[in-house]
Design a protein around this motif. Structure first.
Motif, PDB file in Angstrom:
ATOM      1  N   HIS A   1       8.806   4.878  10.830  1.00 12.98           N
ATOM      2  CA  HIS A   1       7.945   3.741  10.549  1.00 12.98           C
ATOM      3  C   HIS A   1       7.318   3.952   9.180  1.00 12.98           C
ATOM      4  O   HIS A   1       6.677   4.969   8.940  1.00 12.98           O
ATOM      5  CB  HIS A   1       6.859   3.657  11.628  1.00 12.98           C
ATOM      6  CG  HIS A   1       6.100   2.377  11.608  1.00 12.98           C
ATOM      7  ND1 HIS A   1       6.205   1.448  12.622  1.00 12.98           N
ATOM      8  CD2 HIS A   1       5.233   1.856  10.723  1.00 12.98           C
ATOM      9  CE1 HIS A   1       5.424   0.407  12.343  1.00 12.98           C
ATOM     10  NE2 HIS A   1       4.824   0.641  11.191  1.00 12.98           N
ATOM     11  N   ALA A   2       7.510   3.006   8.278  1.00  9.38           N
ATOM     12  CA  ALA A   2       6.961   3.146   6.930  1.00  9.38           C
ATOM     13  C   ALA A   2       5.602   2.458   6.856  1.00  9.38           C
ATOM     14  O   ALA A   2       5.400   1.400   7.448  1.00  9.38           O
ATOM     15  CB  ALA A   2       7.903   2.537   5.902  1.00  9.38           C
ATOM     16  N   LEU A   3       4.698   3.081   6.129  1.00  5.70           N
ATOM     17  CA  LEU A   3       3.372   2.514   5.899  1.00  5.70           C
ATOM     18  C   LEU A   3       3.224   2.375   4.390  1.00  5.70           C
ATOM     19  O   LEU A   3       3.269   3.374   3.665  1.00  5.70           O
ATOM     20  CB  LEU A   3       2.307   3.458   6.471  1.00  5.70           C
ATOM     21  CG  LEU A   3       0.862   2.994   6.486  1.00  5.70           C
ATOM     22  CD1 LEU A   3       0.720   1.744   7.339  1.00  5.70           C
ATOM     23  CD2 LEU A   3      -0.025   4.104   7.057  1.00  5.70           C
ATOM     24  N   VAL A   4       3.123   1.136   3.905  1.00  6.65           N
ATOM     25  CA  VAL A   4       3.092   0.934   2.466  1.00  6.65           C
ATOM     26  C   VAL A   4       1.830   0.179   2.065  1.00  6.65           C
ATOM     27  O   VAL A   4       1.170  -0.444   2.887  1.00  6.65           O
ATOM     28  CB  VAL A   4       4.341   0.168   1.961  1.00  6.65           C
ATOM     29  CG1 VAL A   4       5.602   0.948   2.259  1.00  6.65           C
ATOM     30  CG2 VAL A   4       4.405  -1.218   2.568  1.00  6.65           C
ATOM     31  N   GLY A   5       1.528   0.234   0.783  1.00 11.42           N
ATOM     32  CA  GLY A   5       0.339  -0.420   0.260  1.00 11.42           C
ATOM     33  C   GLY A   5      -0.038   0.216  -1.062  1.00 11.42           C
ATOM     34  O   GLY A   5       0.452   1.292  -1.409  1.00 11.42           O
ATOM     35  N   GLU A   6      -0.916  -0.457  -1.810  1.00 12.56           N
ATOM     36  CA  GLU A   6      -1.342   0.071  -3.096  1.00 12.56           C
ATOM     37  C   GLU A   6      -2.255   1.267  -2.893  1.00 12.56           C
ATOM     38  O   GLU A   6      -2.737   1.513  -1.801  1.00 12.56           O
ATOM     39  CB  GLU A   6      -2.094  -1.014  -3.869  1.00 12.56           C
ATOM     40  CG  GLU A   6      -1.198  -2.127  -4.328  1.00 12.56           C
ATOM     41  CD  GLU A   6      -1.913  -3.061  -5.257  1.00 12.56           C
ATOM     42  OE1 GLU A   6      -1.302  -3.456  -6.243  1.00 12.56           O
ATOM     43  OE2 GLU A   6      -3.086  -3.386  -5.018  1.00 12.56           O
ATOM     44  N   ASN A   7      -2.545   1.955  -4.025  1.00 12.25           N
ATOM     45  CA  ASN A   7      -3.545   3.007  -3.947  1.00 12.25           C
ATOM     46  C   ASN A   7      -4.851   2.385  -3.503  1.00 12.25           C
ATOM     47  O   ASN A   7      -5.255   1.346  -3.994  1.00 12.25           O
ATOM     48  CB  ASN A   7      -3.744   3.655  -5.307  1.00 12.25           C
ATOM     49  CG  ASN A   7      -2.547   4.481  -5.700  1.00 12.25           C
ATOM     50  OD1 ASN A   7      -2.216   5.431  -5.031  1.00 12.25           O
ATOM     51  ND2 ASN A   7      -1.888   4.082  -6.766  1.00 12.25           N
ATOM     52  N   GLY A   8      -5.513   3.037  -2.571  1.00  7.99           N
ATOM     53  CA  GLY A   8      -6.792   2.512  -2.108  1.00  7.99           C
ATOM     54  C   GLY A   8      -6.646   1.466  -1.017  1.00  7.99           C
ATOM     55  O   GLY A   8      -7.634   0.894  -0.583  1.00  7.99           O
ATOM     56  N   ALA A   9      -5.412   1.198  -0.562  1.00  2.00           N
ATOM     57  CA  ALA A   9      -5.231   0.202   0.500  1.00  2.00           C
ATOM     58  C   ALA A   9      -5.643   0.771   1.861  1.00  2.00           C
ATOM     59  O   ALA A   9      -5.838   0.024   2.805  1.00  2.00           O
ATOM     60  CB  ALA A   9      -3.781  -0.264   0.544  1.00  2.00           C
ATOM     61  N   GLY A  10      -5.752   2.097   1.942  1.00  2.00           N
ATOM     62  CA  GLY A  10      -6.207   2.706   3.186  1.00  2.00           C
ATOM     63  C   GLY A  10      -5.126   3.456   3.948  1.00  2.00           C
ATOM     64  O   GLY A  10      -5.369   3.898   5.069  1.00  2.00           O
ATOM     65  N   LYS A  11      -3.931   3.601   3.349  1.00  2.00           N
ATOM     66  CA  LYS A  11      -2.822   4.264   4.044  1.00  2.00           C
ATOM     67  C   LYS A  11      -3.191   5.676   4.469  1.00  2.00           C
ATOM     68  O   LYS A  11      -3.092   6.037   5.634  1.00  2.00           O
ATOM     69  CB  LYS A  11      -1.583   4.363   3.130  1.00  2.00           C
ATOM     70  CG  LYS A  11      -1.120   3.077   2.508  1.00  2.00           C
ATOM     71  CD  LYS A  11       0.154   3.320   1.690  1.00  2.00           C
ATOM     72  CE  LYS A  11      -0.045   4.242   0.495  1.00  2.00           C
ATOM     73  NZ  LYS A  11      -0.594   3.643  -0.702  1.00  2.00           N
TER      74      LYS A  11
END
Lengths: 500, 281
Positions: free
Chosen positions: A33-43
């Protein structure tokens, strides 16, 4: 399908910052399962909650169908969760075996024979080999990553969280990593992959969850989306294509490095006879895994490390004997690797930091001092270049977040007539949007200002997207692909690892 | 003469080894420790005073160890809980030890008292001192405690990620440091017979120099202590001798161990490697 992980309504605040707002996450057992998002998105925050390193303000955690409340990582580890953080938790002063066991030693007395036997068994299962009694400092980034995975197996983890696992790996090593992960999944393990590299998600993940600003904005099977669609979900609006049209005609040679040899800090040579030329108008990317000599090459071009042999020519002149100050005066600029160590002085105000490194460059230098008007002007423009958010130029650098400091440092390198820009991971800590703007500014500088740029990054895709041509660095040497394959991913990847 | 030199070296090196191993455990766990001197001095005073007062070897040794351990725990509390710089904390504890031992000695020593301080045979301390570097070298690799100690001193943040609690590990490390410095002080006072003001005379700092010189590796640190012990013994043997007809004042000979320390540190210390997490919380 049974759920390995079920998070509901996870919220977390740090002071005034809402890092996570009621985030849900469902991870099916046995999937990647991939978790993606920008820096600071909370990943990473979300994963640290699952790993017990952070206690959430609200929300519930279920692992393999049982409600859990972790007060520490130790409890999460006992529940079968393992996490490899971005900067690895390998301790270089311990041996490989000690690293493997640390925190989960078999007993108060360590029976070395039995421990090695179990380590060997785990390694054999994954097809890895280790010298268990060697210091972990001798491991390559790929070796360290493999040891991290074995550490999870040593703790019998069934749910593996990997935070940016390929950030320091060559393409070949990354492929090997995903093969290992596929094997582990076939044995029943569940993998959560935190990444910003969308091709990885498309190639290896079954499902993907997108976080933006601490909220979950999407969760879907990878088959239902594509890299471009994911990127837009991550940023929250449509992206313009990067305008990477090839440069027109190139100008004079601004940098020429010939037969350069530079000692590394361990005593052996870090750069071993490197040759490279950069001409006005182009952005040259140096691809390579960390520690291939990129750092020492930059230091020698900047003049802070002494070359043992070879020539550095800047702007058409032999600059080998020039001190760094003269090189900066002539138009050399640096976006340093570690802004804290080499880029800024945390306690100084932005205004003073703006002049750092430029203090000898006219018109900022006036007589024996600095021109306060020009200094203010430089500071303002450095801050404006990439929208650095700050509370005033008189506040100390430390009052800025890491990403904003990076924006300021990148903005500063573009001031007072740069002619050759050395950029070491210029997008470090920046989100997709800011990364694109920094590279756009560098491109404008090169195309319209007659300057050139030399960029080091450990992210091959970032270089492929933004540079005009790539060279590979390996074991202190520079390898140039044939001109027509200067942006061929497979070719550069081969040169990086030295495969024929 | 050679025999005197050998016995002198073993006797004078032993407290250095005990203290240096105390420093080793502290610094391998990540806490800079310049207060070995203060801990030894406190142990000297406590061992002597309680020994004369009770006439019991056990109580006197226990008092020596307890006083050094109390200082070690203070160091832990100041550096780990209140985040005081370890050098500042160490300076303060040294100063406290200098002042307090002087005060207690003046206040509680009965000058009319005649008699012997009860003491353990020196051989017991010597045997322990010479076995300790080997035990530590082995134990740091082959025990859970050792591996966690190394991890805490090498990178406390990463150690924490692996479920190790560096602050707790360091508490036990400081306890061991206190114990060993206590034994070192007890041995010095056992050798001398009774407490004298400032009787450690910088040996805690020489032990620290040995720790640096030995590159934070127990056996090498032990050898460095032997070298400094030899310099002390040589100094005693050479007292009153002339050098090529020239008269050498006794103070000049006394400075020999300290000179040896400076030369050794200047010559070799550059190559040694400190624990990477030294001073990090």
């Amino acid at each position: 399908m049974s759920l390995a992980v079920r998070l509901r309504g996870i919220s977390k605040r740090f002071g005034a910052v809402r890092a996570l707002e009621s985030v849900d996450l469902d991870v099916e057992a046995g999937t990647l399962h991939a978790l993606v998002g920008e820096n600071g998105a909370g990943k990473t925050t979300l994963m640290r909650v699952l790993y017990g390193a952070i206690q959430p303000d609200a929300g519930s955690i279920e692992v393999e169908g049982r409600a859990r409340r972790f007060r520490s990582s130790r409890e999460a580890i006992e529940a079968g969760i393992g996490m490899v953080s971005q900067h690895y938790s390998i301790l270089p002063q311990l041996t490989c075996l000690q690293n493997l066991m640390l925190g989960a030693e078999p007993g108060a007395w360590i029976a070395e024979g039995a421990a090695v036997a179990r380590a060997e068994e785990l390694a054999a299962r994954m097809g890895f080999r280790f010298d268990w009694h060697a210091d972990a400092s001798t491991l390559s980034p790929a070796g360290a990553q493999k040891l991290e995975i074995l550490k999870l197996l040593w703790r019998s983890a069934r749910i593996l969280i990997l935070d940016e696992p390929t950030a320091m790996l060559s393409p070949a090593d990354s492929d090997a990593l995903f093969e290992s992960l596929a094997q582990l999944r076939s044995e029943g393990a569940t993998v959560i992959l935190v990444t910003h590299r969308l091709p990885e998600v498309m190639d290896h993940a079954e499902r993907v969850t997108v976080l933006r600003g601490g909220r979950r904005v999407a969760s879907m099977p990878v088959a239902d989306t594509d890299a471009r669609g994911l990127a837009e979900l991550i940023v929250g609006h449509t992206l313009e294509r990067a305008s990477a049209e090839p440069p027109g005609s190139l100008g004079e040679e601004l940098l020429a490095v010939q037969g350069l040899v530079v000692a590394g800090y361990r005593g052996d040579d870090a750069v071993r006879g490197a040759d490279l030329a950069v001409r006005a108008g182009e952005i040259v990317g140096i691809a390579g895994v960390d520690g291939s000599g990129q750092r020492e090459l930059f230091q020698a071009v900047l003049g802070v490390a002494r070359a043992k042999a070879g020539v550095v020519r800047l702007f058409g002149e032999d600059a080998s004997k020039w001190p760094p100050s003269r090189r900066l005066e002539a138009g050399l600029r640096l976006i340093p690797e570690d802004r804290h160590e080499e880029g800024v002085i945390d306690e100084w105000p932005l205004l003073e930091n703006a002049a750092l490194g430029l203090q000898r460059v006219p018109p900022l230098r006036r007589g024996g001092g600095l021109d306060p008007g020009v200094q203010r002007d430089v500071a303002e423009r450095a801050a404006r270049a990439f929208d650095t958010k700050h509370g005033g130029l008189r506040l100390p650098m430390a009052s800025l977040s890491g990403g904003n400091q990076q924006r300021f440092v990148a903005g500063r390198a573009l001031q007072l007539g740069p002619r050759l820009l050395l950029a070491f991971q210029p997008a470090r800590g920046l989100d997709i949007e800011a990364t694109r703007r920094v590279y756009d500014a560098i491109r404008t500088l090169c195309r319209e200002g007659g300057a050139a740029a030399l960029v080091v990054s450990f992210d091959l895709d970032e270089l492929l997207e933004h540079c005009d041509r790539l060279v590979a660095m390996r074991s202190g040497r520079i390898f140039e692909p044939p001109p027509e394959r200067a942006k061929d991913r497979a070719e550069i990847g081969r040169l990086m690892v030295g495969a024929a | 003469m050679l025999w005197v030199l050998l016995v002198g070296t073993v006797t004078l090196a032993s407290p250095l080894i005990l203290a240096a191993m105390g420093g080793y455990v502290s610094e391998r766990g990540g806490i800079v420790n310049i207060a070995l001197e203060g801990k030894m001095l406190a142990a000297c005073a406590a061992t002597s005073l309680v020994g004369f007062a009770t006439g019991s070897v056990l109580w006197s040794l226990a008092a020596g160890i307890a006083s050094a351990t109390a200082l070690a725990w203070s160091h832990w509390l100041l550096t780990q809980k209140f985040r005081v710089d370890a050098v500042v904390s160490g300076m303060a504890l040294n100063a406290l030890a200098f002042g307090a031992t002087n005060f207690f000695d003046k206040r509680f020593t009965d000058p009319t008292h005649i008699g012997e301080m009860p003491r353990l045979p020196l051989g017991a301390y010597q045997a322990l001192a010479f076995a300790l570097p080997l035990l530590l070298a082995y134990g740091v690799r082959r025990t859970r405690a050792g591996v966690r100690l190394m991890a805490s001193g090498s990178d406390p943040d990463k150690a924490r990620q692996m479920g190790v609690e560096p602050v707790a590990v360091r508490f036990w490390a400081q306890t061991v440091t206190g114990l060993l410095c206590g034994l070192a002080g007890a041995m010095i006072v056992t050798n001398a017979g009774r407490f004298v003001d400032n009787m450690t005379a910088g040996r805690g700092f020489i032990a620290l120099a040995a720790l640096i010189l030995g590159g934070w590796r127990p056996v090498q640190v032990g050898l460095a202590c032997l070298f400094f012990g030899f310099a002390e013994a040589l100094q005693l043997v050479l007292q009153g001798t002339d050098l090529m007809g020239a008269k050498i004042p006794s103070e000049a000979w006394s400075s020999l161990p300290y000179l040896a320390t400076i030369v050794a540190l200047a010559g070799f210390a550059g190559k040694s490697r400190a624990p990477a997490g030294l001073g990090k919380v």
